[in-house]
Design a protein around this motif. Structure first.
Motif, PDB file in Angstrom:
ATOM      1  N   ASN A   1       0.806  -1.217   0.000  1.00 28.97           N
ATOM      2  CA  ASN A   1       0.000   0.000   0.000  1.00 28.97           C
ATOM      3  C   ASN A   1       0.837   1.265   0.000  1.00 28.97           C
ATOM      4  O   ASN A   1       0.323   2.353  -0.279  1.00 28.97           O
ATOM      5  CB  ASN A   1      -0.956  -0.006   1.192  1.00 28.97           C
ATOM      6  CG  ASN A   1      -2.091  -0.984   0.999  1.00 28.97           C
ATOM      7  OD1 ASN A   1      -2.386  -1.399  -0.118  1.00 28.97           O
ATOM      8  ND2 ASN A   1      -2.725  -1.389   2.093  1.00 28.97           N
ATOM      9  N   ILE A   2       2.123   1.155   0.326  1.00 28.26           N
ATOM     10  CA  ILE A   2       3.011   2.306   0.120  1.00 28.26           C
ATOM     11  C   ILE A   2       3.073   2.626  -1.380  1.00 28.26           C
ATOM     12  O   ILE A   2       3.139   3.789  -1.784  1.00 28.26           O
ATOM     13  CB  ILE A   2       4.409   2.024   0.691  1.00 28.26           C
ATOM     14  CG1 ILE A   2       4.339   1.904   2.213  1.00 28.26           C
ATOM     15  CG2 ILE A   2       5.395   3.123   0.296  1.00 28.26           C
ATOM     16  CD1 ILE A   2       5.643   1.487   2.857  1.00 28.26           C
ATOM     17  N   GLY A   3       3.032   1.555  -2.201  1.00 20.87           N
ATOM     18  CA  GLY A   3       2.946   1.766  -3.653  1.00 20.87           C
ATOM     19  C   GLY A   3       1.680   2.494  -4.034  1.00 20.87           C
ATOM     20  O   GLY A   3       1.681   3.375  -4.902  1.00 20.87           O
ATOM     21  N   THR A   4       0.576   2.131  -3.369  1.00 15.06           N
ATOM     22  CA  THR A   4      -0.687   2.842  -3.587  1.00 15.06           C
ATOM     23  C   THR A   4      -0.541   4.312  -3.199  1.00 15.06           C
ATOM     24  O   THR A   4      -1.026   5.206  -3.897  1.00 15.06           O
ATOM     25  CB  THR A   4      -1.802   2.201  -2.755  1.00 15.06           C
ATOM     26  OG1 THR A   4      -1.888   0.815  -3.069  1.00 15.06           O
ATOM     27  CG2 THR A   4      -3.136   2.868  -3.011  1.00 15.06           C
ATOM     28  N   ALA A   5       0.160   4.540  -2.083  1.00 11.23           N
ATOM     29  CA  ALA A   5       0.303   5.907  -1.581  1.00 11.23           C
ATOM     30  C   ALA A   5       1.094   6.786  -2.535  1.00 11.23           C
ATOM     31  O   ALA A   5       0.724   7.924  -2.817  1.00 11.23           O
ATOM     32  CB  ALA A   5       0.977   5.872  -0.200  1.00 11.23           C
ATOM     33  N   PHE A   6       2.215   6.255  -3.034  1.00 10.71           N
ATOM     34  CA  PHE A   6       3.100   7.072  -3.853  1.00 10.71           C
ATOM     35  C   PHE A   6       2.772   6.995  -5.346  1.00 10.71           C
ATOM     36  O   PHE A   6       3.349   7.735  -6.138  1.00 10.71           O
ATOM     37  CB  PHE A   6       4.557   6.661  -3.621  1.00 10.71           C
ATOM     38  CG  PHE A   6       5.105   7.138  -2.310  1.00 10.71           C
ATOM     39  CD1 PHE A   6       5.503   8.447  -2.148  1.00 10.71           C
ATOM     40  CD2 PHE A   6       5.186   6.282  -1.231  1.00 10.71           C
ATOM     41  CE1 PHE A   6       5.991   8.899  -0.938  1.00 10.71           C
ATOM     42  CE2 PHE A   6       5.676   6.718  -0.008  1.00 10.71           C
ATOM     43  CZ  PHE A   6       6.076   8.027   0.140  1.00 10.71           C
ATOM     44  N   GLY A   7       1.851   6.095  -5.724  1.00  9.10           N
ATOM     45  CA  GLY A   7       1.510   5.943  -7.128  1.00  9.10           C
ATOM     46  C   GLY A   7       1.085   7.243  -7.808  1.00  9.10           C
ATOM     47  O   GLY A   7       1.682   7.641  -8.826  1.00  9.10           O
ATOM     48  N   PRO A   8       0.061   7.932  -7.283  1.00 12.78           N
ATOM     49  CA  PRO A   8      -0.355   9.179  -7.935  1.00 12.78           C
ATOM     50  C   PRO A   8       0.753  10.238  -7.975  1.00 12.78           C
ATOM     51  O   PRO A   8       0.903  10.947  -8.961  1.00 12.78           O
ATOM     52  CB  PRO A   8      -1.535   9.647  -7.066  1.00 12.78           C
ATOM     53  CG  PRO A   8      -2.038   8.407  -6.416  1.00 12.78           C
ATOM     54  CD  PRO A   8      -0.828   7.561  -6.174  1.00 12.78           C
ATOM     55  N   PHE A   9       1.533  10.322  -6.892  1.00 18.19           N
ATOM     56  CA  PHE A   9       2.614  11.298  -6.844  1.00 18.19           C
ATOM     57  C   PHE A   9       3.685  10.974  -7.885  1.00 18.19           C
ATOM     58  O   PHE A   9       4.162  11.860  -8.611  1.00 18.19           O
ATOM     59  CB  PHE A   9       3.225  11.310  -5.439  1.00 18.19           C
ATOM     60  CG  PHE A   9       4.314  12.328  -5.247  1.00 18.19           C
ATOM     61  CD1 PHE A   9       4.000  13.670  -5.101  1.00 18.19           C
ATOM     62  CD2 PHE A   9       5.636  11.943  -5.202  1.00 18.19           C
ATOM     63  CE1 PHE A   9       5.003  14.617  -4.920  1.00 18.19           C
ATOM     64  CE2 PHE A   9       6.641  12.880  -5.016  1.00 18.19           C
ATOM     65  CZ  PHE A   9       6.322  14.216  -4.878  1.00 18.19           C
ATOM     66  N   VAL A  10       4.069   9.689  -7.973  1.00 12.60           N
ATOM     67  CA  VAL A  10       5.065   9.260  -8.956  1.00 12.60           C
ATOM     68  C   VAL A  10       4.544   9.464 -10.372  1.00 12.60           C
ATOM     69  O   VAL A  10       5.253   9.950 -11.260  1.00 12.60           O
ATOM     70  CB  VAL A  10       5.455   7.787  -8.723  1.00 12.60           C
ATOM     71  CG1 VAL A  10       6.291   7.248  -9.880  1.00 12.60           C
ATOM     72  CG2 VAL A  10       6.225   7.643  -7.417  1.00 12.60           C
ATOM     73  N   GLY A  11       3.265   9.089 -10.594  1.00 16.31           N
ATOM     74  CA  GLY A  11       2.685   9.242 -11.924  1.00 16.31           C
ATOM     75  C   GLY A  11       2.636  10.689 -12.365  1.00 16.31           C
ATOM     76  O   GLY A  11       3.026  11.027 -13.489  1.00 16.31           O
ATOM     77  N   GLY A  12       2.166  11.565 -11.474  1.00 14.56           N
ATOM     78  CA  GLY A  12       2.119  12.979 -11.814  1.00 14.56           C
ATOM     79  C   GLY A  12       3.498  13.577 -12.005  1.00 14.56           C
ATOM     80  O   GLY A  12       3.732  14.359 -12.935  1.00 14.56           O
ATOM     81  N   GLY A  13       4.463  13.191 -11.143  1.00 14.75           N
ATOM     82  CA  GLY A  13       5.817  13.723 -11.249  1.00 14.75           C
ATOM     83  C   GLY A  13       6.528  13.290 -12.516  1.00 14.75           C
ATOM     84  O   GLY A  13       7.144  14.115 -13.208  1.00 14.75           O
ATOM     85  N   PHE A  14       6.439  12.002 -12.851  1.00 18.30           N
ATOM     86  CA  PHE A  14       7.091  11.509 -14.067  1.00 18.30           C
ATOM     87  C   PHE A  14       6.424  12.071 -15.321  1.00 18.30           C
ATOM     88  O   PHE A  14       7.098  12.363 -16.308  1.00 18.30           O
ATOM     89  CB  PHE A  14       7.053   9.980 -14.103  1.00 18.30           C
ATOM     90  CG  PHE A  14       8.140   9.321 -13.289  1.00 18.30           C
ATOM     91  CD1 PHE A  14       9.291  10.008 -12.962  1.00 18.30           C
ATOM     92  CD2 PHE A  14       8.005   8.018 -12.867  1.00 18.30           C
ATOM     93  CE1 PHE A  14      10.301   9.407 -12.208  1.00 18.30           C
ATOM     94  CE2 PHE A  14       9.004   7.395 -12.117  1.00 18.30           C
ATOM     95  CZ  PHE A  14      10.153   8.100 -11.788  1.00 18.30           C
ATOM     96  N   THR A  15       5.100  12.213 -15.295  1.00 14.30           N
ATOM     97  CA  THR A  15       4.395  12.732 -16.467  1.00 14.30           C
ATOM     98  C   THR A  15       4.812  14.172 -16.755  1.00 14.30           C
ATOM     99  O   THR A  15       5.029  14.545 -17.913  1.00 14.30           O
ATOM    100  CB  THR A  15       2.876  12.656 -16.256  1.00 14.30           C
ATOM    101  OG1 THR A  15       2.501  11.283 -16.045  1.00 14.30           O
ATOM    102  CG2 THR A  15       2.131  13.178 -17.471  1.00 14.30           C
ATOM    103  N   GLU A  16       4.946  14.977 -15.712  1.00 12.14           N
ATOM    104  CA  GLU A  16       5.356  16.368 -15.904  1.00 12.14           C
ATOM    105  C   GLU A  16       6.865  16.511 -16.066  1.00 12.14           C
ATOM    106  O   GLU A  16       7.339  17.527 -16.572  1.00 12.14           O
ATOM    107  CB  GLU A  16       4.890  17.212 -14.723  1.00 12.14           C
ATOM    108  CG  GLU A  16       3.388  17.425 -14.679  1.00 12.14           C
ATOM    109  CD  GLU A  16       2.985  18.515 -13.698  1.00 12.14           C
ATOM    110  OE1 GLU A  16       3.876  19.262 -13.249  1.00 12.14           O
ATOM    111  OE2 GLU A  16       1.801  18.604 -13.387  1.00 12.14           O
TER     112      GLU A  16
END
Length: 464
Positions: free
Chosen positions: A133-148
């Protein structure tokens, strides 16, 4: 435990990171966002279709080999996604990832169940889900950061070495186990029927809004799903060694846990979807800032894994699930009425705790109410319900928004859906406890007090 935890961490991070990368994928490949959405839909399709198969393959042929095969498939799919030159190959690689994840998830749970015993099993499962669930926690942050930042492909490049690490650890340290009472035979007709039924249902739900719910394609997919589902049930009743032992559905604690877990996952999927629309569409936040807001509820989801294991040492599995439902439902209802920014983040986190506890602990709870020999099968059935019903909830939410937004402001529609979902989950929690009380009166399950049977955590569902 480390091998399993890293594998599940990768799967959770991958899925929740890619949600915010869909617009970037559409822009790079010059396709519509609806077409790019297939990177999510294809993954969910493969995942939902092969959960039951993956869980039973592990039980019958050996859980270690199934875990290794699933992790290797997921790693290969990650590399394929990172290198994909076009949308078609990206979607194909996502299918490979989905099949690999469908083997990893149920087999991981059964590996832990058959490696640990007693109270240590619940703690190990809680720790594994906590890491995942740490992956769940950081998923949106990682996705948004890598996309930008460097680009969405780096989401998959991150998965490749982590998956390889899990693969090596599993190869070196995971012991093998299987259901010794079952011959090394797989119900292939049952596999084909369940995959056909779930694939047709998933396609109908995913594409129903675009095709039209009354269109020939949508109705045809629903009809195919129903026909294949009925044939699957007939086959499982007659098969000598069925893919799913239908007696599992007579285990009432298992059914209650699965039902509450499914509702919690539906609520989580809907809440995250509506929050994404609200934060970016109404508040006007960028993907990176929206991903940062998601850290609060996602961190509570991460906490819910160890919390569920601790509660499971003091409360019956069904009682923990009912408590999670009350927290989740009240949070969803309250989130609909919050207008103050800081309070929105706090209530969103409260939602994450309840919803995360519900769908995370369901994986632990099912292992407490079934025999360890069929742990993979029980986990596969649970996960199939979680994913399929979650997809149905998302499709229903999207359809409701499309139907109501011409007459109402979007935020009013979002609030209405949240209130309805919260009310349903709270009512379901009350029903679970009422049914459980009735079973106690009939003498079919132990009382709520853990002292009544010496402090064991399970229900009597382990009995055949």
């Amino acid at each position: 435990m480390a091998a399993v935890a890293v594998a599940l961490f990768c799967i959770q991070l991958d899925f929740f990171a890619l949600n915010l990368a869909v617009p970037g994928i559409a822009a790079e490949f010059a396709v519509t966002v609806s077409a790019a959405q297939w990177t999510l839909s294809a993954y969910m399709l493969a995942l939902g279709c092969f959960f039951i198969v993956g869980g039973r393959v592990g039980d019958v042929f050996g859980r270690r080999g199934s875990l290794l095969a699933g992790t290797a498939l997921f790693a290969a799919g990650s590399v394929g996604c990172a290198l994909a030159p076009g949308l078609g190959l990206l979607v194909a690689a996502r299918v490979v990832q989905g099949v690999g994840a469908a083997f990893v998830f149920p087999v991981s749970v059964s590996v832990i169940t058959n490696t640990f015993s007693g109270e240590s099993r619940a703690r190990a499962l809680g720790a594994v889900f906590g890491v995942a669930n740490i992956g769940t926690a950081f998923g949106p942050f990682v996705g948004g950061g890598f996309t930008e930042g460097p680009g969405w492909r780096w989401i998959f490049w991150l998965m490749a070495p982590l998956s390889l690490l899990s693969l090596v650890a599993a190869f070196l340290f995971v012991p093998d186990s299987r259901d010794t009472s079952a011959p090394r035979e797989l119900d292939l007709p049952g596999c084909a029927l369940t995959v056909c039924a779930l694939a047709a249902l998933t396609v109908a739900v995913e594409r129903g809004d675009a095709w039209g719910w009354g269109s020939a394609r949508t109705v045809g997919c629903f009809a195919l799903a129903l026909s294949a589902g009925v044939l699957f049930l007939v086959r499982e009743r007659r098969a000598r060694h069925p893919l799913v032992d239908l007696r599992l559905l007579r285990n009432i604690p298992y059914v209650l846990v699965t039902g509450m877990g499914s509702l919690s996952n539906m609520g989580y999927a809907v809440t995250v979807f509506l929050a994404t629309l609200y934060l970016q569409g109404v508040r006007g936040l960028s993907p990176l800032v929206a991903g940062t807001v998601f850290l609060a509820p996602a961190l509570m989801v991460a906490v819910s894994g160890p919390l569920g294991a601790r509660l499971g040492g003091h409360m019956r599995p069904t009682a923990v699930m009912a408590l999670a439902g009350v927290v989740a439902g009240s949070g969803m209802y309250a989130l609909a009425g919050v207008g103050v920014w800081w309070l929105y983040v706090v209530v969103f986190a409260w939602c994450g705790l309840g919803l995360g506890l519900g769908w995370t602990f369901s994986g632990v709870a099912t292992q407490q109410v079934v025999a360890p020999a069929r742990a993979g099968e029980a986990s596969g059935v649970l996960l199939t319900f979680l994913v399929t019903l979650g997809a149905i909830a998302l499709a229903g939410t999207a359809a409701a928004i499309s139907a109501m937004t011409p007459q109402r402001p979007p935020e009013d529609v979002y609030d209405l859906i949240l209130r309805l979902g919260g009310t349903v989950i709270v009512v379901a929690s009350a029903v679970v406890m009422a049914v459980r009380h009735r079973l106690v009166v009939l003498g079919r399950v132990p009382p709520l007090s853990m002292r009544a049977d010496g402090g064991t955590t399970g229900e009597p569902g382990r009995r055949p």
